[in-house]
Design an enzyme around this catalytic site. Structure first.
Site, PDB file in Angstrom:
ATOM      1  N   SER A 248       0.841  -1.193   0.000  1.00 23.86           N
ATOM      2  CA  SER A 248       0.000   0.000   0.000  1.00 23.86           C
ATOM      3  C   SER A 248       0.882   1.251   0.000  1.00 23.86           C
ATOM      4  O   SER A 248       1.719   1.421  -0.888  1.00 23.86           O
ATOM      5  CB  SER A 248      -0.960  -0.062   1.191  1.00 23.86           C
ATOM      6  OG  SER A 248      -2.024   0.836   1.042  1.00 23.86           O
ATOM      7  N   ASP A 466      -8.585  -4.693  -6.276  1.00 22.02           N
ATOM      8  CA  ASP A 466      -8.117  -3.962  -5.093  1.00 22.02           C
ATOM      9  C   ASP A 466      -8.933  -2.687  -4.929  1.00 22.02           C
ATOM     10  O   ASP A 466      -8.977  -1.849  -5.825  1.00 22.02           O
ATOM     11  CB  ASP A 466      -6.640  -3.619  -5.261  1.00 22.02           C
ATOM     12  CG  ASP A 466      -5.996  -3.103  -3.983  1.00 22.02           C
ATOM     13  OD1 ASP A 466      -6.639  -2.315  -3.270  1.00 22.02           O
ATOM     14  OD2 ASP A 466      -4.849  -3.498  -3.715  1.00 22.02           O
ATOM     15  N   HIS A 496      -7.199  -6.107  -0.948  1.00 27.15           N
ATOM     16  CA  HIS A 496      -6.101  -5.146  -0.882  1.00 27.15           C
ATOM     17  C   HIS A 496      -4.813  -5.904  -0.615  1.00 27.15           C
ATOM     18  O   HIS A 496      -4.465  -6.195   0.532  1.00 27.15           O
ATOM     19  CB  HIS A 496      -6.390  -4.139   0.227  1.00 27.15           C
ATOM     20  CG  HIS A 496      -5.415  -3.002   0.297  1.00 27.15           C
ATOM     21  ND1 HIS A 496      -5.018  -2.282  -0.811  1.00 27.15           N
ATOM     22  CD2 HIS A 496      -4.759  -2.442   1.362  1.00 27.15           C
ATOM     23  CE1 HIS A 496      -4.175  -1.334  -0.438  1.00 27.15           C
ATOM     24  NE2 HIS A 496      -3.996  -1.418   0.873  1.00 27.15           N
TER      25      HIS A 496
END
Length: 526
Positions: A248, A466, A496
């Protein structure tokens, strides 16, 4: 806030029925020296040559920093929690508060480490960042380490709290009561002039609180400085090149590192990739697309019409905005908390059944489960205490991003964002203005720089479903890194992040880290 993904969101989504995750572990005590955050600095080992300057043209670091020897010790238990197991050790590494003045004040960066099990075949250290920004690697890595057992055979697993986070001069901006009042009283999609004024005032008050409580470190907590910290950590740990696993926001941090120190890039993986070409409004636009896509995939998985399902949730949110739902406690579920509660289970397909239950309850007049989900996302425990990840997140984001959209500019985005997502679009449009409203520190750039000519291959993993970092950002990151550097690995799936959830991705990443096997650019796992 929807637009800024908490580092622990995916882990929380996987543990929705077991309550809020445990707190952070503290690092070892410091030794005498000068510290900008009120602590003390570690003593340096015997002098060595100063480090080389980075791409920013800053002075070389003194040997007093580059020759540090971390004092690894048993990790302390957080208040109300338990320390990680005996195999984990904690330490701190001193870094300059201001890299333009490397001989000046320092802050301590908290580290945690689990040594490689096969000492004879050890490859070095692997540094992790789980995202946010604002996530505590010292807290998250021990909980997530089961996913990295194979990598731990030959790598020391190393987590860290980036500057401004938790044990590394962590930023604090407001207390629990102020936070609770804001979540209860501030409408994140203001419909009237009074609500709009209150919304913008809350953002400015948050920034003022950061300046009051954390003003000395606030100008220095941006991603560029965190990347420089990573290179000093690499040097102190004794690694010639940095082996890095970023998830991320950790991919943005990794891209910044690769740009500053391309010759020091070792085996590196980015998973759940942030689009480096997007500014703050672009990120909000991307997330409106990503969360709506995930929501529609959720409805398709349940054999329901996505458009009809979206309309049903949008109508539910309007009813909650007009009349918050009871939760069986002294707190009500308002529209803002309801949206946050919907966001969390979209991070993982395994949590979709919990979303179904929460939506069914809400349509039948109870906001209990959606409130539980929102509390988990917002870092609120059962005693009403909030963690400070959001404080760090905003401080880092606003130190990075130069844009400061006005309320009028956010309002002008509403038609476009509502079209992208009737459920999430309004929140994300308004968030562009509220997040850094009146921020006391200027931002560094419009978009981060990730070009890394001369770096070794970096494996970039994008997942088609995602929600928080949409797949399109992975291709853009691979392109930005440069030809022969960015290697795209696509995962056809939901959630994710892909490592640990898709066997093809996991085995490909393991082969790269352990054996140096680089897949062909454009390889797809399904």
């Amino acid at each position: 806030m929807v637009a800024h993904a908490r580092a622990g969101a995916l882990a929380a989504a996987a543990l929705l029925l077991t309550g809020v995750l445990a707190g952070c572990e503290d690092g070892s005590d410091d030794k005498p020296g000068k510290r900008a955050d009120g602590g003390t600095a570690s003593s340096a080992a015997s002098p060595s040559a100063a480090s080389s300057p980075d791409a920013g043209g800053l002075p070389a670091l003194p040997a007093s920093l580059t020759s540090q020897q971390p004092d690894w010790a048993r990790c302390k238990a957080p208040e109300g929690g338990s320390a990680p197991g005996a195999q984990w050790r904690c330490a701190k590494v001193e870094v300059p508060l201001d890299y333009a003045k490397p001989e000046g004040d320092t802050i301590g960066i908290a580290l945690i480490r689990k040594e490689a099990r096969d000492k004879g075949r050890r490859l070095g250290s692997m540094l992790f960042n789980f995202g946010g920004p604002g996530g505590s690697g010292v807290s998250i890595l021990p909980r997530a380490a089961g996913s990295y057992t194979t990598l731990n055979t030959r790598y020391d697993l190393v987590g860290f709290d980036p500057r401004g986070v938790a044990g590394s001069a962590g930023v604090r901006c407001r207390g629990d009561k102020e936070q609770e009042d804001a979540y209860r009283d501030v409408d994140m999609t203001p419909d009237t002039a009074a609500e709009q004024a209150q919304f913008m005032k809350d953002g400015a008050d948050f920034g003022a609180g950061c300046a009051r409580l954390s003003g000395k470190v606030l100008p220095y907590v941006g991603t560029t400085n965190a990347a420089r910290d990573m290179d000093l950590i690499r040097e102190v740990l004794g690694d010639r090149k940095l082996t890095y696993f970023g998830m991320s926001y950790g991919t943005e941090l990794g891209g910044t590192y690769a740009h500053l120190f391309p010759k020091n890039v070792g085996r590196t993986v980015f998973d759940a990739v942030v689009d480096p070409t997007a500014d703050s409004t672009g990120h909000a636009r991307n997330q409106a697309t990503g969360f709506q896509r995930a929501l529609e995939n959720y409805f398709k998985d349940r054999g329901q019409d996505p458009k009809a399902g979206t309309r049903r949730i949008a109508a539910l949110l309007k009813r909650i905005d007009a009349e918050p739902l009871p939760t069986g406690t002294d707190r009500e579920l308002n529209e803002s908390l309801a949206v946050t509660g919907i966001v969390l289970p979209l991070y993982s397909k395994d949590s979709w059944p919990v979303l179904t239950r929460a939506l069914d309850e809400a349509e039948n007049g109870s906001g209990a489960t959606l409130l539980q989900l929102a509390d988990s996302y917002n870092g609120r425990d059962e005693n009403g205490h909030y963690d400070t990840e959001t404080h760090s997140q905003r401080a880092i984001s606003c130190a990075d991003g130069r844009a400061r959209p006005t309320a009028a500019e956010a309002k002008a985005l509403l038609p476009e964002f509502e079209k992208l997502s009737p459920v999430f679009g309004p929140f994300l449009a308004w968030d562009t203005a509220g997040w850094c409203a009146g921020w006391p520190v200027k931002g560094e750039h419009d978009t981060p720089e990730a070009s890394a000519p001369g770096a070794g291959p970096i494996l970039v993993v994008g997942t088609t479903g995602d929600p928080a970092t949409p797949y399109e950002g992975a291709r853009k990151m691979a392109d930005e890194l440069g030809r022969g550097v960015g290697v795209l690995l696509s995962n056809k799936g939901e959630g994710h992040g892909a490592y640990g959830g898709n066997s093809c991705v996991t085995s490909t990443v393991d082969a790269y880290f352990l054996d140096g096997k680089v897949p062909a650019d454009g390889t797809t796992c399904s």
